[in-house]
Structure formats: structure tokens, C-alpha cells
Design a protein around this motif. Structure first.
Motif, PDB file in Angstrom:
ATOM      1  N   ALA A   1       0.827  -1.208   0.000  1.00 36.46           N
ATOM      2  CA  ALA A   1       0.000   0.000   0.000  1.00 36.46           C
ATOM      3  C   ALA A   1       0.859   1.255   0.000  1.00 36.46           C
ATOM      4  O   ALA A   1       0.628   2.188  -0.783  1.00 36.46           O
ATOM      5  CB  ALA A   1      -0.928  -0.011   1.212  1.00 36.46           C
ATOM      6  N   VAL A   2       1.866   1.277   0.868  1.00 37.91           N
ATOM      7  CA  VAL A   2       2.735   2.458   0.939  1.00 37.91           C
ATOM      8  C   VAL A   2       3.522   2.618  -0.355  1.00 37.91           C
ATOM      9  O   VAL A   2       3.631   3.719  -0.910  1.00 37.91           O
ATOM     10  CB  VAL A   2       3.681   2.353   2.156  1.00 37.91           C
ATOM     11  CG1 VAL A   2       4.711   3.473   2.126  1.00 37.91           C
ATOM     12  CG2 VAL A   2       2.880   2.390   3.449  1.00 37.91           C
ATOM     13  N   GLY A   3       4.071   1.508  -0.858  1.00 36.45           N
ATOM     14  CA  GLY A   3       4.863   1.588  -2.084  1.00 36.45           C
ATOM     15  C   GLY A   3       4.046   2.064  -3.262  1.00 36.45           C
ATOM     16  O   GLY A   3       4.480   2.957  -4.018  1.00 36.45           O
ATOM     17  N   TYR A   4       2.867   1.498  -3.430  1.00 37.49           N
ATOM     18  CA  TYR A   4       2.025   1.907  -4.556  1.00 37.49           C
ATOM     19  C   TYR A   4       1.585   3.355  -4.406  1.00 37.49           C
ATOM     20  O   TYR A   4       1.577   4.119  -5.377  1.00 37.49           O
ATOM     21  CB  TYR A   4       0.807   0.983  -4.635  1.00 37.49           C
ATOM     22  CG  TYR A   4      -0.164   1.319  -5.744  1.00 37.49           C
ATOM     23  CD1 TYR A   4       0.280   1.560  -7.032  1.00 37.49           C
ATOM     24  CD2 TYR A   4      -1.532   1.388  -5.490  1.00 37.49           C
ATOM     25  CE1 TYR A   4      -0.609   1.868  -8.052  1.00 37.49           C
ATOM     26  CE2 TYR A   4      -2.441   1.687  -6.503  1.00 37.49           C
ATOM     27  CZ  TYR A   4      -1.969   1.923  -7.775  1.00 37.49           C
ATOM     28  OH  TYR A   4      -2.854   2.231  -8.780  1.00 37.49           O
ATOM     29  N   GLY A   5       1.236   3.752  -3.187  1.00 36.77           N
ATOM     30  CA  GLY A   5       0.826   5.140  -2.972  1.00 36.77           C
ATOM     31  C   GLY A   5       1.936   6.117  -3.274  1.00 36.77           C
ATOM     32  O   GLY A   5       1.718   7.151  -3.929  1.00 36.77           O
ATOM     33  N   VAL A   6       3.151   5.812  -2.838  1.00 32.51           N
ATOM     34  CA  VAL A   6       4.285   6.719  -3.060  1.00 32.51           C
ATOM     35  C   VAL A   6       4.631   6.809  -4.539  1.00 32.51           C
ATOM     36  O   VAL A   6       4.825   7.911  -5.083  1.00 32.51           O
ATOM     37  CB  VAL A   6       5.504   6.254  -2.239  1.00 32.51           C
ATOM     38  CG1 VAL A   6       6.755   7.022  -2.649  1.00 32.51           C
ATOM     39  CG2 VAL A   6       5.247   6.440  -0.746  1.00 32.51           C
TER      40      VAL A   6
END
Length: 691
Positions: free
Chosen positions: A11-16
Motif C-alpha cells: 500500500a505504501v509503495g504503490y501510494g508513493v
């Protein structure tokens, strides 16, 4: 409702990364003094990035580049339709149909079309098109780089988990309740493994993964066969050490520390045979034990073939904690969407969904053409992005979308009222994009909230807007949701319920065809793989019925479907029996296959008779004398057993006779055919309502 993240790293990787695709052009635009141009590039990046929402780690560059092409086509059509509201209706309706019919098109085309046609262009048309394509290319390449979060679920981890579940299934051979649960888990895990292999075919080691997946599927089939034979033999103390060895061998594919204690099962059978069986029953048990040994030998051989590719995969394996069986997280971000062929008939749920979406989009465009509201694209988008295949799903999504849009629009209205500088505006766009992409898997309301903020602020970045745009956004979204609900409530609202009987009839026919195909394969009239293909097609039909009753739960006035769920469990047992017989009957019985194929044909006749009764709504008329054929099989088995006993009296060392081969064949098939006959009778009873 989901309220937590299954994979925070993802989630964090895709969001960033998704937010970075917007941040880069916005910063470049500010640096060169052309913020509007930066906003156009960022909008193109946004429209291509959202294609990755269903499966961020598995999205491929080819799919994203196709999105760039679709974006270009949609933008060109949008430019051509500026000022032609009445032409917008047919073109947008066609774009909606293509979006649902062809996943490669997706919603990129209608989004680009409507956003371009309804908003003043901040730059000339040709530069606008070029800038959007640049943004799309930036997003396509940025998202498909080998980021760490794209490897949060490597192929080896998926296959290792599948092997572990398969080993648990072998361990539970004599544990009835746990075995049934594990059977479904293994089937789901194998499907996930196949999906993972298809998703990662661009990886260097994909061929090894496919070999291991194929091997695990074969072991699964043999495990079902072994389970049926072990139950029939009933000698738990003799068989459990063997199943423990096979389970350890399966685990050892991906776990080096597992010790495998080899069991010489064939020697044990020879010892039992040396004790001279007292009667026909003991002899038949020895025959079944010999078949168990054959199934174990096939499992060992399959695992040996998979050992080398598994070792290659293990070199890159990073152990991760096992995920819980039941997770509150929606699977939208983890599952590759399927795109089965659509039949152009109302019997197909996908085609019904397409027709509803087309009608809803057309209604929205007609309203736009008549009343010409400001920021009219939100009405058509509200319909298109809200409408779902069923009424209940549309109602749920409409609530989440309207609620999220209101929240996002209110925040955007405050920002537009304050009118911050471009720097603050860019920061808010990036933050909203990152939160929207990152929280997409948690709940659609979060996505609706932050997507609304992001798009409204992006439009403001290209051309200064007033805070009233947020109010129009809310009102048009509410109206769009109402149109979507009206379409699914008025057009075939009980689409699956009224077609249930027909689907059940098709389900019975598919399983009848599988039984008949296996019978013909046993007689050498069909190729060996034909039976397995027919069984897989029957499984696909069962899945379609399962999806149908799942959809019925979202249809108004849904009736009771408990008996259908029970029916699906029974047809699973029928397929298990056919899988067992596929393994047992593939062995050469000698010159005469005996009555086993006749029993399969009788079972097929029974299932086809049930299909006719279900289709026509008439009482079931028995077809195919299954009991008579089973009686013939047992008579045949008794004669073979007596002849074999005579052979053993004459020459105890003689183990290569035609009679012995035929006896092994018939005895191994007897239990599976009896279970298949009982299961098929229950299937017909449940399907016809004669309970």
C-alpha cells in the motif's frame, strides 16, 4: 467492510510511486513557469496510473502502454466533441461499452473523453494531447519498474504455501472434517499459483514456476485418489506412515530442514500377501493397498521431477508470515481481474451489465445535452463509475462513492476558497493521490474521497476554478448514483435468480459429459487428456453457478439458495470421484476393461435425466440403471477374485497374469464407482428438489 491493510508495504509503495507520477510533472511545470502544462501531464499520469488499482504488483508494461494509447484516443475524441453535446451521447455510450467489454480499454477511455470534452483546454489541442501522452508514459514506466513492493508476494512464496497446504491435505487423509476444509484451500491455492504464474511470465524463472505448479496440481489429483483408496482399504495403521512420508516429501520441496522417512510400502504389501489372505475381502484389501502404492509412486515421481525447478525458485525465496485465512481486506488490489468471453445475450451477466452501463451513460449524456450543467462530465462519470453488475453491489458502491465524493469535494472546496499558491496546491494534489492509491484496497470510500480531491485540484492547477465546482461535483455525483441505481433496479434486477434453473441443468450436463468422456477414455476411444479437460470444464460450470448464487445475494427479493450451495458441495465430490477414477482407470487392465465404463455411462444418464427434469420443471424420471451396472461390476469382481485365488493356489509366485491385472483394475474402481453413484444420486435429488 474492510478497515485494515493486508500488505502495508504494498500500500505504501504503490501510494508513493503513484503520487510520484504526479509530483514530477507538477514540479517541472512550476520550475519552467508553465504550471498548466505540468497539470496536463499530471492528469495524463493519473488516468494511466488508476489502471493499476486492481493489481499493482502484477501490472505489466504492455497493459500500461495500451492504456497510454487508449488515453490518446479518448483525449482526441474529447477534443473533437467540445461544443457538440448531442454527439457526446453516442460516443460516450460506446466508450462505456468498450470499457466493460474489453479490460484492456478499461475506464481510461471514457474518463479521458469526458474530462477533455467538458473542461476548457488549458493549452492548444495538439500540445494538450502530447502532454497527456507524456504523463501516461511516465506513469507506465514508473509503475512497472522492479520496486521492492512489487515483490512482496514472490512466486516462490506462493508456491511454498501451496505445497504446505498440499502436505497438510496428505497428512489429513484419515481426518474427514479437516480434510474437506483443506481440499478447498488447496484448490484455491493452486488457482492462485496458476494466476501468479500467468502474472509473472515476464520473469526469468517463470518456466520453473509453471513446472512446479503443474507438479503440485498432479500431486493434488493423486492425493484425492489416495484418499479414496485408503478409505476403501480401511487399514489406517498401515497407510498412515506412507501418507506422512508423502507429506514430508511435499514440504521438502521448499523446506530444506524437513526430514523424509522413507516407507517401503510395497514390501509391507508383500508381507501381508505372504500371510495368505483368508477370503475374498482380505484379497480385495490387498488389491486396494497395491493401488495406494501405485498412487504413492506417482506422487514420488512427480515430486522428484519438480525438485530441480523448486531449488531454482528457492534461491530467491524470502520467508514471509502466513496470511490469515479470513481477512477483512477486499481483494481488489490483489486479484487479477478475469475476462471470460462474453456472450451477446441477456443470459450472460456480463452482457446485462454492459447494457445497463450503456443505458445509464446515454441517459446522463442526454441530460447534459438538454440542461447543459456546468462541469457536466461528473454526471456521466458518476453513472459509469458507480454502476455494478447487481443492484446490491451498486447500492453499496453508490453509498461509498457519494459519501466519499462529498467528503473529498468539501475539502477541495475549502482549498479552492483559500486559493493557495501553486506550491501548496501541488503538495495537496500529491498527498491526496498518495492516500487514494495507497488506501484503494482498504475501502472504496477512501478512494472516492481522495480521488475527488485529486482530480478537482488537478483541474484547478490547469485553470483556476472557484469553490462552487465542488458543489456541482456533489450534486452531479448524487444524480449519477441515482441513475445507476435506477438502471440496475429496473433492468433485469433478478437476472441470476430467473436463470438459476437453466444454469443448474447445464451444471448437471457438464458433469454427465465428464463421466461419459472418462468412460470413452477408458475404452481407448478418446485421448487420455480428454477426461481431465472435461472435469475442468465441469469445475468451471460449478464456479459459474457459484458466482450466480453469490450475485443472487445482491438481487432484490433473493430466494433461499442453501440447497444450491449444498448441491455445489456434492458436485465437488462427484468431480473428486471422477479424478480418482481418472488415475485408477488409466492403468492397463489387460484385454477387457470390464463393466466399469458401463457404470460411468449409467451415471451420466442419471445426471442428464436430472438436467432434463430441472430444465423443464418436471418430476425426475430415472435414466440409467446405475445399481444394475454396479451389480454387474461386483459379479465381475467376484469372478476375477476366485480365478485369482485359483492362480495363487497353483503358483503363489505368479504375479504377472491377465487375471491379476484385471482384478487390480476392477477392485480399485469398485469403491470409487460406488461413491460416485451415491454422490450422483444426491446431486440429482438436490437439483430436482426431491429431498
Amino acid at each position: 467492510m474492510a478497515t485494515s491493510l493486508r500488505d502495508r508495504g504494498l500500500a505504501v509503495g504503490y501510494g508513493v510511486v503513484g503520487a510520484a507520477g504526479l509530483l514530477i510533472p507538477l514540479l517541472v511545470g512550476l520550475a519552467i513557469g508553465r504550471p498548466a502544462m505540468g497539470g496536463v501531464v499530471a492528469l495524463g499520469a493519473f488516468l494511466v496510473t488508476i489502471r493499476a488499482n486492481p493489481d499493482p504488483p502484477g501490472v505489466r508494461l504492455s497493459f500500461m502502454l495500451a492504456g497510454v494509447l487508449v488515453l490518446a484516443v479518448g483525449s482526441v475524441l474529447g477534443v473533437l466533441l467540445i461544443g457538440h453535446d448531442w454527439l457526446l451521447a453516442p460516443v460516450a455510450t460506446l466508450a462505456a461499452a468498450l470499457a466493460i467489454r474489453f479490460p484492456v480499454v478499461g475506464f481510461t477511455a471514457p474518463l479521458a473523453l469526458l474530462l477533455t470534452a467538458a473542461n476548457p483546454l488549458p493549452v492548444d489541442p495538439i500540445p494538450h494531447l502530447v502532454l497527456q501522452i507524456v504523463g501516461g508514459l511516465l506513469a507506465a514506466f514508473l509503475l512497472t519498474l522492479p520496486w521492492a513492493w512489487r515483490r512482496t508476494r514472490p512466486l516462490a512464496a506462493t508456491l511454498a504455501e501451496t505445497a504446505g497446504l498440499l502436505a497438510d491435505l496428505l497428512d489429513a487423509t484419515f481426518d474427514g472434517e479437516r480434510r474437506e476444509e483443506l481440499r478447498d484451500e488447496v484448490a484455491d491455492a493452486l488457482q492462485s499459483a496458476r494466476t501468479a504464474c500467468a502474472r509473472h511470465r515476464w520473469e526469468r524463472r517463470s518456466r520453473d514456476a509453471e513446472r512446479v505448479t503443474t507438479a503440485l496440481r498432479r500431486v493434488f489429483y493423486e492425493a484425492i485418489t489416495l484418499r479414496e483408496l485408503a478409505e476403501a482399504a480401511g487399514l489406517r495403521a498401515e497407510i498412515e506412515p506412507l501418507t506422512a512420508e508423502l507429506a514430508a516429501r511435499t514440504r521438502a520441496l521448499f523446506q530444506q530442514e524437513v526430514e523424509v522417512a522413507e516407507v517401503d510400502f510395497a514390501a509391507r504389501i508383500d508381507d501381508l500377501r505372504g500371510e495368505r489372505p483368508d477370503g475374498e475381502r482380505d484379497l480385495l484389501r490387498l488389491v486396494l493397498l497395491r493401488q495406494v502404492d501405485h498412487a504413492a509412486t506417482r506422487i514420488r515421481a512427480t515430486l522428484d521431477q519438480a525438485r530441480r525447478p523448486a531449488m531454482k525458485l528457492k534461491s530467491g525465496l524470502i520467508p514471509i508470515p502466513r496470511l490469515p485465512v479470513e481477512s477483512p481486506v477486499t481483494d481488489a488490489i490483489m486479484v487479477v481481474p478475469r475476462s471470460p468471453g462474453m456472450r451477446l445475450t441477456r443470459d450472460d451477466p456480463g452482457f446485462r451489465h454492459l447494457l445497463r452501463a450503456m443505458l445509464g451513460t446515454a441517459m446522463a449524456c442526454v441530460i447534459i445535452a438538454i440542461f447543459t450543467p456546468e462541469h457536466a462530465q461528473w454526471l456521466a462519470l458518476g453513472v459509469l463509475l458507480t454502476i455494478q453488475p447487481t443492484y446490491g453491489e451498486t447500492l453499496d458502491k453508490a453509498g461509498a462513492r457519494v459519501g466519499g465524493s462529498i467528503a473529498g469535494a468539501l475539502v477541495a472546496a475549502v482549498v479552492l476558497l483559500i486559493a493557495p499558491g501553486y506550491g501548496w496546491l501541488a503538495a495537496l494534489i500529491v498527498v491526496s493521490a498518495g492516500l487514494g492509491f495507497g488506501l484503494y484496497a482498504v475501502h472504496y470510500a477512501y478512494w472516492a474521497t481522495f480521488m475527488t480531491m485529486c482530480v478537482l485540484l488537478l483541474i484547478d492547477f490547469q485553470a483556476v476554478q472557484t469553490w462552487e465546482i465542488a458543489g456541482f461535483r456533489i450534486g452531479l455525483n448524487v444524480l449519477g448514483g441515482a441513475i445507476a441505481l435506477a438502471c440496475v433496479r429496473l433492468l433485469w434486477p433478478r437476472g441470476e435468480a430467473v436463470r438459476l434453473q437453466g444454469r443448474l441443468a447445464e451444471l448437471l450436463r457438464a458433469h454427465a459429459l465428464a463421466a461419459r468422456t472418462l468412460a470413452e477414455t477408458t475404452r481407448g476411444r478418446r485421448p487420455e487428456g480428454a477426461a481431465e479437460l472435461a472435469i475442468r470444464r465441469a469445475a468451471d460450470m460449478a464456479e459459474a453457478v457459484g458466482q450466480g448464487i453469490a450475485a443472487m445475494a445482491h438481487e432484490p427479493g433473493a430466494g433461499e439458495t442453501g440447497h444450491v450451495a449444498e448441491l455445489l458441495e456434492e458436485v465437488t465430490r462427484v468431480r473428486d470421484g471422477l479424478i480418482t477414477l481418472t488415475s485408477v482407470l488409466r492403468e492397463d487392465p489387460g484385454n477387457d476393461v470390464g463393466p466399469a465404463p458401463a457404470v460411468l455411462h449409467a451415471v451420466a444418464d442419471r445426471l442428464e435425466g436430472g438436467a432434463v427434469a430441472v430444465q423443464e420443471g418436471t418430476p425426475y424420471q430415472a435414466r440409467g440403471d446405475v445399481d444394475q451396472k454396479l451389480s454387474d461390476l461386483r459379479k465381475w469382481l467376484g469372478k476375477l477374485a476366485l480365478r485369482r485365488l485359483d492362480e495363487l493356489k497353483a503358483d503363489p509366485a505368479d504375479s504377472r497374469t491377465e487375471v491379476r491385472r484385471a482384478l487390480l483394475h476392477a477392485a480399485a474402481a469398485d469403491h470409487a464407482l460406488k461413491a460416485l453413484a451415491d454422490d450422483s444420486a444426491r446431486v440429482v435429488s438436490l437439483a430436482t428438489g426431491d429431498r
